[in-house]
Design an enzyme around this catalytic site. Structure first.
Site, PDB file in Angstrom:
ATOM      1  CE  LYS A  38      -1.836   0.277  -0.482  1.00  0.00           C
ATOM      2  NZ  LYS A  38      -0.624   0.697  -0.313  1.00  0.00           N
ATOM      3  NE  ARG A 132       4.669   3.417  -4.126  1.00  0.00           N
ATOM      4  CZ  ARG A 132       3.435   2.555  -3.417  1.00  0.00           C
ATOM      5  NH1 ARG A 132       2.818   1.752  -4.267  1.00  0.00           N
ATOM      6  NH2 ARG A 132       3.568   2.838  -2.051  1.00  0.00           N
TER       7      ARG A 132
HETATM    8  C1  LIG Z   1      -0.060   0.222   0.422  1.00  0.00           C
HETATM    9  C2  LIG Z   1       1.297   0.351   1.116  1.00  0.00           C
HETATM   10  C3  LIG Z   1       1.769  -0.402   2.306  1.00  0.00           C
HETATM   11  C4  LIG Z   1       1.106  -1.661   2.522  1.00  0.00           C
HETATM   12  O1  LIG Z   1       1.606  -2.724   1.558  1.00  0.00           O
HETATM   13  P1  LIG Z   1       1.117  -4.004   1.681  1.00  0.00           P
HETATM   14  O2  LIG Z   1       1.979  -4.734   0.759  1.00  0.00           O
HETATM   15  O3  LIG Z   1      -0.176  -4.273   1.989  1.00  0.00           O
HETATM   16  O4  LIG Z   1       1.581  -4.404   3.285  1.00  0.00           O
HETATM   17  C5  LIG Z   1       2.806   0.122   2.883  1.00  0.00           C
HETATM   18  N1  LIG Z   1       3.232   1.450   2.740  1.00  0.00           N
HETATM   19  C6  LIG Z   1       2.977   2.256   1.744  1.00  0.00           C
HETATM   20  C7  LIG Z   1       3.476   3.448   1.491  1.00  0.00           C
HETATM   21  C8  LIG Z   1       1.848   1.776   0.771  1.00  0.00           C
HETATM   22  O5  LIG Z   1       1.527   2.600  -0.211  1.00  0.00           O
END
Ligand SMILES: *Cc1c(COP(=O)(O)O)cnc(C)c1O
Length: 361
Positions: A38, A132
């Protein structure tokens, strides 16, 4: 050759090496990796580098990014990290697995899966304290029961996400809780949960230090693959490249100026009333880069150039003892916010420095 500025220089080789290092490290304790794209808007060549490094899934929070990667010919199981009710039809069409916490959304996913003659795979997210996404533990059993009654869905796993909102650190306690949950759900429902997705780049320290990962057999990694750091203390992970992304921008003014603005001070471009320290006359540069291109606090300029301030299209730096002229390039490394903002800006050109073999476009 004069390269376009501002540009973000991307080393696919370094991203691949990071993915490979982490894949080997995590697989050593039986944990597979979802590469999270992302922060790079699902840039297909970055996804390919992650896959060549050994990630088993590509995960993204946005369906548009997943569609982009599929159009570029990437075929690997895709995981949607965030599942909006309004996009359920497209999710069934484009995504193999989605993370879920709402019954209404699951019902609609099942409805569209039936329409499209598919079985959609879901991972249910459990709330382990970060507040969250996640189903509260007291509701989880009933939630699973209801989900099991939806005919076109298959529950393939349980997951949790920590650190992102509440800053809650993954540790033995919450990870063990996740394992216990999995054991008890499997017993209660006589089911086999295939994917136990324990978290994100913030899980690194826990993973390294733990004796036993318990039932956790998957992790979703974005930042540590892309920027080479863990995310609880933002420390570099030994063995990883931390400079796979570099921002390059152009100097458009370089002058000696006073450090204190003169005249009566009102609001700046964003409604703040700025305050300044008097450090006398000093050498300053303006870079053709602004808040529309990058989150200034996410940039770390080299040669110790110091950020003085920014507006929509200008960043002002104290250039210290560096002799920098108009037209020169300045470089910055990026933190997660810097990466996200520059990759998102349409003004920042994406430039692959080593695209051989990665099919960069
Ligand atoms: C963005 C995201 C991740 C990845 O997070 P990083 O800190 O970039 O490794 C993993 N799980 C979810 C649900 C996310 O939204």
């Amino acid at each position: 050759m004069n390269l376009f500025m501002p540009r973000i220089e991307i080393s696919l080789f370094q991203i691949q090496k990071n993915a490979q290092f982490l894949s080997e490290l995590y697989m050593g304790k039986g944990v597979s990796i979802m590469g999270v794209t992302k922060a790079v808007l699902g840039e297909p060549s970055v996804a390919k580098a992650m896959i060549q490094g050994g990630v088993k899934f590509i995960a993204d929070s946005r369906i548009e990014n997943i569609v982009r990667m599929k159009k570029a010919g990437i075929s690997i199981p895709f995981v949607l990290l965030r599942t909006p009710l309004s996009q359920t039809e497209s999710i069934i069409k484009n995504v193999n697995i989605s993370l879920n916490t709402e019954m209404e959304t699951l019902r609609k996913l099942s409805y569209h899966a039936k329409e499209q003659n598919k079985i959609h795979q879901v991972i249910i997210m459990a709330e382990l304290g970060d507040l969250r996404e996640g189903v509260l533990l007291s509701d989880l059993s009933q939630f699973i029961r209801k989900t099991l009654s939806l005919p076109h869905l298959a529950i393939i796993g349980i997951g949790c996400n920590l650190a992102c909102y509440g800053g809650v650190i993954p540790d033995d306690k919450n990870m063990q809780k996740l394992s216990e949950l999995v054991d008890s759900l499997e017993k209660e429902f006589q089911m086999n949960l295939e994917i136990i997705s324990g978290g994100n780049s913030a899980n690194h320290e826990w993973f390294k230090s733990c004796q036993n990962v318990g039932r956790v057999n998957n992790i979703r990694l974005g930042e540590s693959i892309l920027l080479g750091c863990e995310t609880v203390n933002r420390k570099a992970i030994p063995g990883l490249h931390t400079g796979a992304f570099q921002l390059v921008a152009e100097v458009i003014e370089s002058k000696k100026k006073p450090s204190l603005p003169f005249g009566k001070i009102g609001q700046d471009a964003f409604g703040n009333i700025p305050s300044f320290q008097n450090r006398g006359i000093h050498q300053r540069v303006i870079v053709a880069l602004g808040n529309q291109d990058a989150m200034p606090s996410g940039l770390n300029f080299n040669n110790k150039l110091k950020l003085l301030g920014s507006s929509s299209d200008h960043i002002i730096l104290d250039s210290k003892c560096n002799s920098i002229k108009v037209g020169d390039e300045v470089r910055a490394s990026l933190n997660y916010g810097g990466l996200l903002s520059t990759m998102t800006s349409p003004f920042v050109r994406k430039h692959f420095t080593d695209c051989n073999g990665y099919g960069a476009i």
